[in-house]
Write an enzyme that holds these catalytic residues in place. Sequence first.
Site, PDB file in Angstrom:
ATOM      1  CG  ASP A   1      -9.852   1.266  -0.838  1.00 18.39           C
ATOM      2  OD1 ASP A   1     -10.010   2.465  -1.124  1.00 18.39           O
ATOM      3  OD2 ASP A   1      -8.785   0.650  -1.042  1.00 18.39           O
TER       4      ASP A   1
ATOM      5  CG  ASP B   1      -9.294   6.046  -2.537  1.00 17.23           C
ATOM      6  OD1 ASP B   1     -10.036   5.130  -2.143  1.00 17.23           O
ATOM      7  OD2 ASP B   1      -8.081   6.089  -2.280  1.00 17.23           O
TER       8      ASP B   1
END
Length: 513
Positions: free
Chosen positions: A108, A302
């Site tokens: 992430d 992201d």
Amino acid sequence: VLSLAAQKRCQAAAHELLRHNPVSFPLPLFKIPLKMFAGKFNASVQLDLRPLRKNQSAVESGLSLASDPAGIVDFLDMINNLKGDSGRGYYMQLVIGTPGQTLNILVDTGSSNFAVAAAAHPYITHYYNRALSSTYQSSSRGVAVKYTQGEWEGELGTDRITIPQGPSGTITINIAAILTSEGFFLPGINWQGILGFAYPLLARPDPSVEPFFNSVVRQTGIPDVFSLQMCGAGVSASTTADPAGGSLIMGGVEPTLYQGSVWYTPVLEEWYYQVEVLKLEVGTQNLNLDCKEYNSDKAIVDSGTTLLRLPGNVFSAVVEAIMQTSLIEDFSAGFFDGTKLACWMRGESPWRLFPKISIYLRATNTSQSFRITILPQLYVQPVTDIDGTLDCFRFGISPSANGLVIGATVMEGFYVIFDRAQKRVGFAVSTCAENGGVPFAEIAGPFLAEGVASDCTSGVPLREPVMWVIAYALMGICALVLIVLLILLILPCRRHRDGEITDESSLVRHRIK
């Protein structure tokens, strides 16, 4: 017969040979461009590098080679070290503790904590047992993290980890043991934790908790660069088996994972990987919105976000433009708001009915921009089939209240380079996002940033850490004013006259407590 590793080494050697010794053939000439990368890189895939080292200027110019002679980094070993897809996330294998416990950890780039399940949960098969690790040390500090979807609470500590398909050696890292969670672990996932690759400012409970990749760079000496190839484009979210989902290259760039040129955009703020979006196009139609709307709140890259998320006004404009340019009549609004799937007869391709979508990013030369384009194969995503007769799809774009997020919907089309050393993010067309040799993504530039504000982020709300500083400063001022008022209130009461209330007996002081 050569082993797979030997074949990879031969391929790498051939690439280097062609780079430095271009040869003409009577057949069409294929030119392999130099991949330039800032920083000092060496190589050790058992290649003879003496001819390269004779040309010292090539090394000094920052040529990105395949790996490092000390054996710390071998990019070829990192290829295909990710599994998963955009619907369930991309994860890699880590070995945690002593003796080692193997877990799958979600990658992430939109958070900064390394956290693993430390208690049983209905949706995970196993968890990290701290009691079984002789090298685990608790810090006795609580920690809680909230994401766009889901949240968890736990306890901070440290332990040793190794990365089977990553930099060699044992690394001591901060680890959050997840004890309770809500909406974080989901049905069908095959990971047991999350690996935040963002900057320390996003670390919880405060930036003093060194993030995973910062620890890796500091302890191994690899360059402060990592790159991602996510290969789930076109993979149905209902597939039960996880495919080989891509590659996380720690320490640099692997040239075999992309084609064409790399285009870089500056990182504006080192918290998320915040970038500057200049405009959006649907097909050839410019949305003609103020560029500040694209960066409302922030625009970030992201990998932990499944979709391309757009600020409300931008999302509405994109949907309207798609409906105007699509070949589909009377399309259900439920498809665009995520409440309905769109289905076609099996074997029919819906992608020809939808336009391309392009995002213009400011280039490192700030007077220029470049364009990353995704084809419908990336944002009209297969989900499931019904009775073997219908193929159903979802819309891979959603509205956002927290800014523009370039998530997996877009990233799956590109090889994305997070060059933290030079404070920039790079994009190149991925080699795994294609069908029949036709890529699902395009990149082009440079374009002059004409008619675009010199700063599309001015007027954007302050980033979260700055707001914390302001909040603490205001609290300090309030406390100071309160102390002054108390002093003024108490001083007249120090005269011990008969029947007069003094500061020792006053209820005021105790009420303040």
